[in-house]
Design a protein around this motif. Sequence first.
Motif, PDB file in Angstrom:
ATOM      1  N   THR A  78       0.849  -1.202   0.000  1.00 22.11           N
ATOM      2  CA  THR A  78       0.000   0.000   0.000  1.00 22.11           C
ATOM      3  C   THR A  78       0.882   1.249   0.000  1.00 22.11           C
ATOM      4  O   THR A  78       1.864   1.329   0.732  1.00 22.11           O
ATOM      5  CB  THR A  78      -0.909   0.012   1.243  1.00 22.11           C
ATOM      6  OG1 THR A  78      -0.097  -0.138   2.409  1.00 22.11           O
ATOM      7  CG2 THR A  78      -1.917  -1.120   1.196  1.00 22.11           C
ATOM      8  N   ILE A 130      -0.585   9.274   8.013  1.00 19.13           N
ATOM      9  CA  ILE A 130      -0.446   8.122   7.101  1.00 19.13           C
ATOM     10  C   ILE A 130       0.277   6.990   7.814  1.00 19.13           C
ATOM     11  O   ILE A 130      -0.113   5.823   7.738  1.00 19.13           O
ATOM     12  CB  ILE A 130       0.314   8.548   5.818  1.00 19.13           C
ATOM     13  CG1 ILE A 130      -0.528   9.520   4.997  1.00 19.13           C
ATOM     14  CG2 ILE A 130       0.701   7.328   4.981  1.00 19.13           C
ATOM     15  CD1 ILE A 130       0.250  10.294   3.941  1.00 19.13           C
ATOM     16  N   SER A 166      -1.747   4.906  10.014  1.00 18.42           N
ATOM     17  CA  SER A 166      -2.694   4.016   9.329  1.00 18.42           C
ATOM     18  C   SER A 166      -2.066   2.684   8.938  1.00 18.42           C
ATOM     19  O   SER A 166      -2.776   1.757   8.560  1.00 18.42           O
ATOM     20  CB  SER A 166      -3.227   4.699   8.061  1.00 18.42           C
ATOM     21  OG  SER A 166      -2.224   4.648   7.043  1.00 18.42           O
ATOM     22  N   ILE A 186       0.126   2.231   6.415  1.00 22.94           N
ATOM     23  CA  ILE A 186       0.482   2.165   4.982  1.00 22.94           C
ATOM     24  C   ILE A 186       1.982   1.901   4.836  1.00 22.94           C
ATOM     25  O   ILE A 186       2.785   2.331   5.667  1.00 22.94           O
ATOM     26  CB  ILE A 186      -0.013   3.464   4.292  1.00 22.94           C
ATOM     27  CG1 ILE A 186      -1.501   3.278   3.960  1.00 22.94           C
ATOM     28  CG2 ILE A 186       0.813   3.819   3.052  1.00 22.94           C
ATOM     29  CD1 ILE A 186      -2.174   4.409   3.259  1.00 22.94           C
ATOM     30  N   ASP A 187       2.356   1.142   3.773  1.00 23.31           N
ATOM     31  CA  ASP A 187       3.755   0.693   3.624  1.00 23.31           C
ATOM     32  C   ASP A 187       4.712   1.759   3.104  1.00 23.31           C
ATOM     33  O   ASP A 187       5.882   1.790   3.478  1.00 23.31           O
ATOM     34  CB  ASP A 187       3.832  -0.479   2.611  1.00 23.31           C
ATOM     35  CG  ASP A 187       3.090  -1.699   3.090  1.00 23.31           C
ATOM     36  OD1 ASP A 187       3.279  -2.080   4.253  1.00 23.31           O
ATOM     37  OD2 ASP A 187       2.310  -2.259   2.293  1.00 23.31           O
ATOM     38  N   CYS A 207       6.840   3.705   7.575  1.00 25.11           N
ATOM     39  CA  CYS A 207       6.706   3.403   6.153  1.00 25.11           C
ATOM     40  C   CYS A 207       7.949   3.887   5.408  1.00 25.11           C
ATOM     41  O   CYS A 207       8.688   4.744   5.899  1.00 25.11           O
ATOM     42  CB  CYS A 207       5.447   4.012   5.566  1.00 25.11           C
ATOM     43  SG  CYS A 207       5.122   5.690   6.020  1.00 25.11           S
TER      44      CYS A 207
END
Length: 262
Positions: free
Chosen positions: A21, A34, A37, A39-40, A80
Amino acid sequence: MAKKVTTKTFMKKKESGEKITAVTSYDYSFTRLIDESGIDMILVGDSLGMMIQGHSSTIPVTMDEMIYHSRIVARANPSCMIVTDMPFLSYQAEVSEAVINAGLLLKEGFGEAVKLEGGADVAEKIDAITRAGIPVQGHIGLTPQSVHQMGGFRVQRDEDRIVNDAHAVEEAGAFSVVLEGIPSHIAKRVTKELKIPTIGIGAGVDCDGQILVMHDLLGLNRGHVPKFAKKFSNLGDLAVEAFAQYAKDVKEGKFPGEEHSY
Ligand code: KIV
Protein backbone atom coordinates in the motif's frame (compact mmCIF):
# COMPACT_ATOMS: atom_id res chain seq x y z
CA MET A 1 6.26 1.57 16.77
CA ALA A 2 5.67 -0.58 13.67
CA LYS A 3 8.60 -2.33 11.96
CA LYS A 4 10.42 -0.18 9.40
CA VAL A 5 9.44 -0.95 5.80
CA THR A 6 12.40 -1.44 3.45
CA THR A 7 13.06 -2.74 -0.05
CA LYS A 8 13.28 -6.23 1.54
CA THR A 9 9.69 -5.86 2.81
CA PHE A 10 8.63 -5.11 -0.78
CA MET A 11 10.23 -8.33 -2.08
CA LYS A 12 8.74 -10.40 0.77
CA LYS A 13 5.28 -9.03 -0.01
CA LYS A 14 5.68 -9.87 -3.70
CA GLU A 15 6.65 -13.43 -2.78
CA SER A 16 3.83 -13.91 -0.24
CA GLY A 17 1.18 -12.18 -2.36
CA GLU A 18 0.41 -9.61 0.36
CA LYS A 19 -0.56 -6.33 -1.31
CA ILE A 20 1.73 -3.27 -0.94
CA THR A 21 0.00 0.00 0.00
CA ALA A 22 1.32 3.43 -0.93
CA VAL A 23 0.15 7.03 -0.96
CA THR A 24 1.74 10.40 -1.65
CA SER A 25 2.59 12.83 1.13
CA TYR A 26 4.24 16.22 1.01
CA ASP A 27 4.53 17.33 4.66
CA TYR A 28 5.11 16.40 8.30
CA SER A 29 1.54 16.38 9.65
CA PHE A 30 -0.02 14.19 6.96
CA THR A 31 2.96 11.84 7.09
CA ARG A 32 2.26 11.24 10.79
CA LEU A 33 -1.38 10.40 10.01
CA ILE A 34 -0.45 8.12 7.10
CA ASP A 35 2.10 6.31 9.24
CA GLU A 36 -0.52 5.73 11.96
CA SER A 37 -2.69 4.02 9.33
CA GLY A 38 -0.07 1.33 8.67
CA ILE A 39 0.48 2.16 4.98
CA ASP A 40 3.76 0.69 3.62
CA MET A 41 5.16 3.48 1.50
CA ILE A 42 5.00 7.25 1.20
CA LEU A 43 5.88 8.82 -2.12
CA VAL A 44 7.06 12.40 -1.92
CA GLY A 45 5.65 12.78 -5.40
CA ASP A 46 6.40 15.55 -7.85
CA SER A 47 2.58 15.67 -8.06
CA LEU A 48 3.17 18.30 -5.35
CA GLY A 49 3.64 20.64 -8.31
CA MET A 50 -0.09 20.25 -8.98
CA MET A 51 -1.49 19.47 -5.48
CA ILE A 52 0.58 21.95 -3.42
CA GLN A 53 1.89 24.52 -5.89
CA GLY A 54 -1.10 24.75 -8.26
CA HIS A 55 0.79 24.13 -11.51
CA SER A 56 -0.97 22.31 -14.36
CA SER A 57 1.80 19.69 -14.62
CA THR A 58 4.77 18.31 -12.67
CA ILE A 59 7.30 19.86 -15.05
CA PRO A 60 8.14 23.07 -13.11
CA VAL A 61 9.08 21.24 -9.87
CA THR A 62 12.74 21.73 -8.90
CA MET A 63 15.32 19.69 -7.00
CA ASP A 64 15.31 22.25 -4.16
CA GLU A 65 11.54 21.88 -3.79
CA MET A 66 11.74 18.08 -3.76
CA ILE A 67 14.50 18.21 -1.13
CA TYR A 68 12.42 20.60 1.00
CA HIS A 69 9.28 18.43 0.90
CA SER A 70 11.23 15.20 1.37
CA ARG A 71 12.94 16.64 4.47
CA ILE A 72 9.67 17.68 6.11
CA VAL A 73 8.12 14.28 5.36
CA ALA A 74 11.18 12.52 6.81
CA ARG A 75 10.99 14.66 9.97
CA ALA A 76 7.93 12.58 10.95
CA ASN A 77 10.30 9.59 11.18
CA PRO A 78 7.70 7.20 9.74
CA SER A 79 7.86 3.40 9.75
CA CYS A 80 6.71 3.40 6.15
CA MET A 81 9.35 3.68 3.45
CA ILE A 82 9.97 7.16 2.00
CA VAL A 83 10.45 7.24 -1.77
CA THR A 84 11.23 10.67 -3.24
CA ASP A 85 10.51 11.59 -6.86
CA MET A 86 13.33 12.82 -9.09
CA PRO A 87 11.90 15.96 -10.73
CA PHE A 88 11.95 16.72 -14.45
CA LEU A 89 15.47 17.44 -15.79
CA SER A 90 17.21 16.12 -12.69
CA TYR A 91 18.13 12.78 -14.36
CA GLN A 92 17.35 12.87 -18.09
CA ALA A 93 20.49 14.56 -19.44
CA GLU A 94 23.55 12.84 -17.96
CA VAL A 95 24.25 9.70 -15.95
CA SER A 96 26.55 11.47 -13.47
CA GLU A 97 24.00 14.25 -12.90
CA ALA A 98 21.32 11.59 -12.27
CA VAL A 99 23.51 9.89 -9.64
CA ILE A 100 24.34 13.18 -7.88
CA ASN A 101 20.72 14.35 -7.82
CA ALA A 102 19.47 10.95 -6.59
CA GLY A 103 22.11 11.11 -3.88
CA LEU A 104 21.02 14.61 -2.83
CA LEU A 105 17.44 13.39 -2.35
CA LEU A 106 18.85 10.95 0.24
CA LYS A 107 21.65 13.11 1.67
CA GLU A 108 19.67 16.36 2.02
CA GLY A 109 16.07 15.19 1.53
CA PHE A 110 16.41 12.14 3.84
CA GLY A 111 14.48 9.97 1.36
CA GLU A 112 15.20 6.23 1.43
CA ALA A 113 14.77 5.56 -2.29
CA VAL A 114 14.15 7.60 -5.43
CA LYS A 115 11.59 7.20 -8.22
CA LEU A 116 12.17 8.22 -11.80
CA GLU A 117 10.05 8.03 -14.93
CA GLY A 118 10.86 6.06 -18.07
CA GLY A 119 11.76 2.54 -19.20
CA ALA A 120 14.50 1.36 -21.54
CA ASP A 121 15.48 4.98 -22.23
CA VAL A 122 16.51 5.56 -18.57
CA ALA A 123 17.90 2.07 -17.83
CA GLU A 124 21.48 3.35 -17.88
CA LYS A 125 20.61 5.93 -15.20
CA ILE A 126 18.78 3.39 -13.01
CA ASP A 127 21.79 1.09 -13.24
CA ALA A 128 24.24 3.85 -12.21
CA ILE A 129 22.05 5.11 -9.35
CA THR A 130 21.53 1.62 -7.90
CA ARG A 131 25.28 0.94 -8.19
CA ALA A 132 25.76 4.06 -6.05
CA GLY A 133 23.77 2.29 -3.32
CA ILE A 134 20.51 4.16 -3.86
CA PRO A 135 17.33 2.08 -4.28
CA VAL A 136 15.35 3.07 -7.40
CA GLN A 137 11.65 2.70 -8.11
CA GLY A 138 10.80 2.79 -11.82
CA HIS A 139 7.68 4.47 -13.26
CA ILE A 140 6.37 3.42 -16.68
CA GLY A 141 3.18 3.70 -18.78
CA LEU A 142 1.66 7.15 -18.34
CA THR A 143 4.67 9.20 -17.27
CA PRO A 144 3.41 12.69 -16.29
CA GLN A 145 6.76 14.44 -16.94
CA SER A 146 6.28 13.53 -20.64
CA VAL A 147 2.78 15.03 -20.78
CA HIS A 148 3.56 17.15 -23.85
CA GLN A 149 5.11 14.24 -25.73
CA MET A 150 2.09 12.02 -24.90
CA GLY A 151 -0.33 14.75 -26.06
CA GLY A 152 -1.95 14.94 -22.61
CA PHE A 153 -2.44 12.68 -19.59
CA ARG A 154 -3.51 9.69 -21.71
CA VAL A 155 -3.82 5.97 -20.99
CA GLN A 156 -0.85 4.19 -22.63
CA ARG A 157 -1.80 1.08 -24.63
CA ASP A 158 1.37 -0.02 -26.48
CA GLU A 159 1.75 -3.46 -24.86
CA ASP A 160 5.12 -4.34 -26.43
CA ARG A 161 6.64 -1.06 -25.31
CA ILE A 162 5.26 -1.31 -21.77
CA VAL A 163 6.44 -4.93 -21.33
CA ASN A 164 9.87 -4.08 -22.76
CA ASP A 165 10.16 -1.04 -20.46
CA ALA A 166 9.16 -3.10 -17.42
CA HIS A 167 11.87 -5.67 -18.11
CA ALA A 168 14.46 -2.96 -18.82
CA VAL A 169 13.71 -1.28 -15.47
CA GLU A 170 13.96 -4.60 -13.60
CA GLU A 171 17.20 -5.60 -15.34
CA ALA A 172 18.71 -2.18 -14.56
CA GLY A 173 18.25 -2.91 -10.84
CA ALA A 174 15.02 -1.18 -9.76
CA PHE A 175 13.48 -2.66 -6.59
CA SER A 176 9.91 -2.00 -7.77
CA VAL A 177 8.06 -0.23 -10.55
CA VAL A 178 5.01 2.04 -10.68
CA LEU A 179 2.61 1.19 -13.52
CA GLU A 180 0.49 4.24 -14.29
CA GLY A 181 -2.45 4.61 -16.67
CA ILE A 182 -2.28 1.32 -18.55
CA PRO A 183 -4.97 -1.30 -19.33
CA SER A 184 -5.46 -3.89 -16.57
CA HIS A 185 -4.54 -6.88 -18.76
CA ILE A 186 -1.11 -5.38 -19.54
CA ALA A 187 -0.48 -4.63 -15.84
CA LYS A 188 -1.48 -8.21 -15.00
CA ARG A 189 1.00 -9.58 -17.57
CA VAL A 190 3.82 -7.32 -16.36
CA THR A 191 3.12 -8.24 -12.72
CA LYS A 192 3.30 -11.94 -13.61
CA GLU A 193 6.51 -11.62 -15.66
CA LEU A 194 8.52 -9.42 -13.23
CA LYS A 195 10.30 -10.58 -10.09
CA ILE A 196 10.09 -7.08 -8.57
CA PRO A 197 6.75 -5.75 -7.28
CA THR A 198 4.51 -3.59 -9.43
CA ILE A 199 2.66 -0.68 -7.82
CA GLY A 200 -0.39 0.35 -9.82
CA ILE A 201 -2.20 3.65 -10.28
CA GLY A 202 -4.87 3.40 -12.93
CA ALA A 203 -3.53 -0.06 -13.81
CA GLY A 204 -6.18 -2.40 -12.39
CA VAL A 205 -6.39 -4.71 -9.43
CA ASP A 206 -3.74 -7.29 -10.35
CA CYS A 207 -0.66 -5.22 -9.48
CA ASP A 208 1.36 -6.21 -6.39
CA GLY A 209 0.32 -2.96 -4.73
CA GLN A 210 -1.52 0.31 -5.28
CA ILE A 211 -0.67 3.99 -4.92
CA LEU A 212 -2.94 7.05 -4.94
CA VAL A 213 -2.32 10.77 -4.69
CA MET A 214 -3.34 11.74 -1.13
CA HIS A 215 -5.47 14.70 -2.24
CA ASP A 216 -7.55 12.44 -4.53
CA LEU A 217 -7.94 9.74 -1.86
CA LEU A 218 -9.07 12.19 0.83
CA GLY A 219 -11.32 14.31 -1.41
CA LEU A 220 -9.08 17.38 -1.02
CA ASN A 221 -8.57 17.91 -4.75
CA ARG A 222 -10.95 20.61 -6.10
CA GLY A 223 -9.52 20.23 -9.63
CA HIS A 224 -9.81 17.36 -12.11
CA VAL A 225 -9.91 13.94 -10.42
CA PRO A 226 -8.92 11.06 -12.71
CA LYS A 227 -11.29 8.07 -13.24
CA PHE A 228 -8.94 5.70 -11.38
CA ALA A 229 -8.85 7.78 -8.17
CA LYS A 230 -11.41 6.64 -5.61
CA LYS A 231 -12.37 9.19 -2.93
CA PHE A 232 -12.14 7.37 0.39
CA SER A 233 -13.20 10.48 2.30
CA ASN A 234 -14.62 13.94 1.74
CA LEU A 235 -12.17 16.01 3.76
CA GLY A 236 -12.42 18.91 1.28
CA ASP A 237 -16.12 19.42 2.00
CA LEU A 238 -15.55 18.93 5.74
CA ALA A 239 -12.82 21.60 5.66
CA VAL A 240 -15.08 24.12 3.88
CA GLU A 241 -17.83 23.44 6.44
CA ALA A 242 -15.37 23.92 9.33
CA PHE A 243 -13.98 27.20 7.90
CA ALA A 244 -17.51 28.52 7.31
CA GLN A 245 -18.65 27.55 10.83
CA TYR A 246 -15.56 29.23 12.33
CA ALA A 247 -16.23 32.43 10.34
CA LYS A 248 -19.92 32.40 11.41
CA ASP A 249 -19.01 31.92 15.10
CA VAL A 250 -16.44 34.75 14.94
CA LYS A 251 -18.93 37.12 13.28
CA GLU A 252 -21.65 36.22 15.81
CA GLY A 253 -19.30 36.65 18.79
CA LYS A 254 -19.63 32.95 19.72
CA PHE A 255 -15.89 32.25 19.35
CA PRO A 256 -13.75 32.38 21.40
CA GLY A 257 -15.86 31.20 24.33
CA GLU A 258 -14.95 31.14 28.01
CA GLU A 259 -13.21 27.75 27.57
CA HIS A 260 -10.87 29.21 24.93
CA SER A 261 -10.04 32.35 26.90
CA TYR A 262 -7.48 33.13 29.64
O1 KIV B 1 4.10 12.21 -8.32
C1 KIV B 1 3.27 11.33 -8.04
O2 KIV B 1 2.37 11.53 -7.22
C2 KIV B 1 3.38 10.04 -8.72
C3 KIV B 1 2.28 9.06 -8.51
C4 KIV B 1 1.13 9.44 -9.37
C5 KIV B 1 2.72 7.66 -8.75
O3 KIV B 1 4.31 9.82 -9.43
